[in-house]
Design a protein around this motif. Structure first.
Motif: not given
Length: 312
Positions: A29-31, A36-40
């Motif tokens: 749930d990137t937003y 999440d942005q760090f994980a991706l």
């Protein structure tokens, strides 16, 4: 889905931490917030060990969305934004929209491109060569794939950041409470599950604005974007001089990279209750339960990889 007892020796083999390169999909749930942005980004920078096969946008509903469908669409767009900032060659046709709603019950899947792709992709794997599903949001997409193709239970390993620590007084954790039916489907299915609980375990993995600016500021476009996300969240929180925040989701990726970052143990699968508490039955099948995060070496690895800017 009723609790199903798996073949124990096969399950225990899948619950062993992988020692070589593995195939991975990320459900995110990137937003939703900044982690999440760090994980991706960490996953994109770790593809010598983790071969990324697909990205799935997960639903979410909080102050950053008007509902689960809107959260999923914003997450889909954020995935594409991150790939662009990273200069990644990962094909956009392998980024899939996920569920627009949560499971209505424990027997009915929510159809989506993400769930259908995962159900099909996982069938190409086997108990001895499973697909690793790193999930850092509500489990709707993954549970739907399992309901669509129950045989993939023995062909995937779910590495999920969700729920609170088992000793926590409640289980009102964002990823877990959004779709309790999906939690129950996965944890009752006999699937190989690695749980990284939030409060009480992964909450150890915290950083600060000054630390991020020191290690990532000015390194590349993606690093600058990640720093700006945290700085914006710091302002929104009205933080004081000693503000810090967890970057939770990185730890789910880190579990696949070796025991120096995350410690875990085998334990009977918990039962997720609709009143947002756990129940326990010592006779249930085992999962892996993370209980300790080695914060400093993990941040060192994260910063080094992100600053290097080698995003495949």
């Amino acid at each position: 889905m009723q609790h199903t007892a798996p073949d124990l020796p096969s399950l225990l083999r899948r619950l062993e931490r992988p020692t070589g390169p593995v195939d991975v999909v990320l459900d995110t749930d990137t937003y939703n917030e900044v982690d999440d942005q760090f994980a991706l980004s960490y996953l994109l920078a770790s593809q010598e060990q983790l071969s990324l096969k697909a990205l799935y946008a997960a639903p979410f509903f909080n102050e950053n969305s008007t509902g689960p469908a809107d959260g999923m669409e914003k997450s889909y767009a954020e995935i594409l934004r991150l790939l662009d900032l990273a200069g990644s060659k990962f094909p956009s046709e392998l980024v899939f929209r996920g569920s627009q709603n949560y499971l209505p019950n424990e027997e009915t899947p929510v159809f989506s491109p993400a769930a259908e792709h995962l159900a099909k992709l996982a069938r190409e794997y086997s108990p001895d060569h499973p697909l690793y599903v790193v999930a850092i949001g509500a489990l709707t997409n993954v549970a739907s794939a399992l309901l669509l193709q129950p045989e993939i239970r023995d062909r995937i390993v779910l590495v999920w950041l969700g729920g609170h620590a088992w000793h926590w007084p409640h289980n009102q954790e964002f990823n877990a409470w959004q779709d309790v039916a999906a939690d129950r489907v996965l944890f009752d299915s006999g699937c190989a599950v690695v749980q990284l609980p939030c409060q009480g375990v992964v909450s150890q993995f915290r950083t600060t604005g000054p630390e991020l600016r020191l290690h990532l500021g000015g390194k590349n476009a993606l690093c600058d974007y990640l720093v700006s996300l945290v700085e914006d969240s710091e302002k929104a929180a009205g933080s004081g001089p000693c503000w810090s925040r967890p970057i939770w989701d990185v730890t789910a990726v880190a579990w696949l990279l070796g025991p120096s970052f995350v410690e875990d143990r085998l334990a009977p699968s918990p039962i997720f209750q609709y009143d947002h508490h756990y129940s326990f039955d010592p006779g249930r099948h085992p999962i892996r339960y993370a209980y300790e995060i080695h914060r400093d070496p993990l941040f060192a690895d994260l910063f080094q990889k992100l600053a290097a800017g080698t995003f495949r």
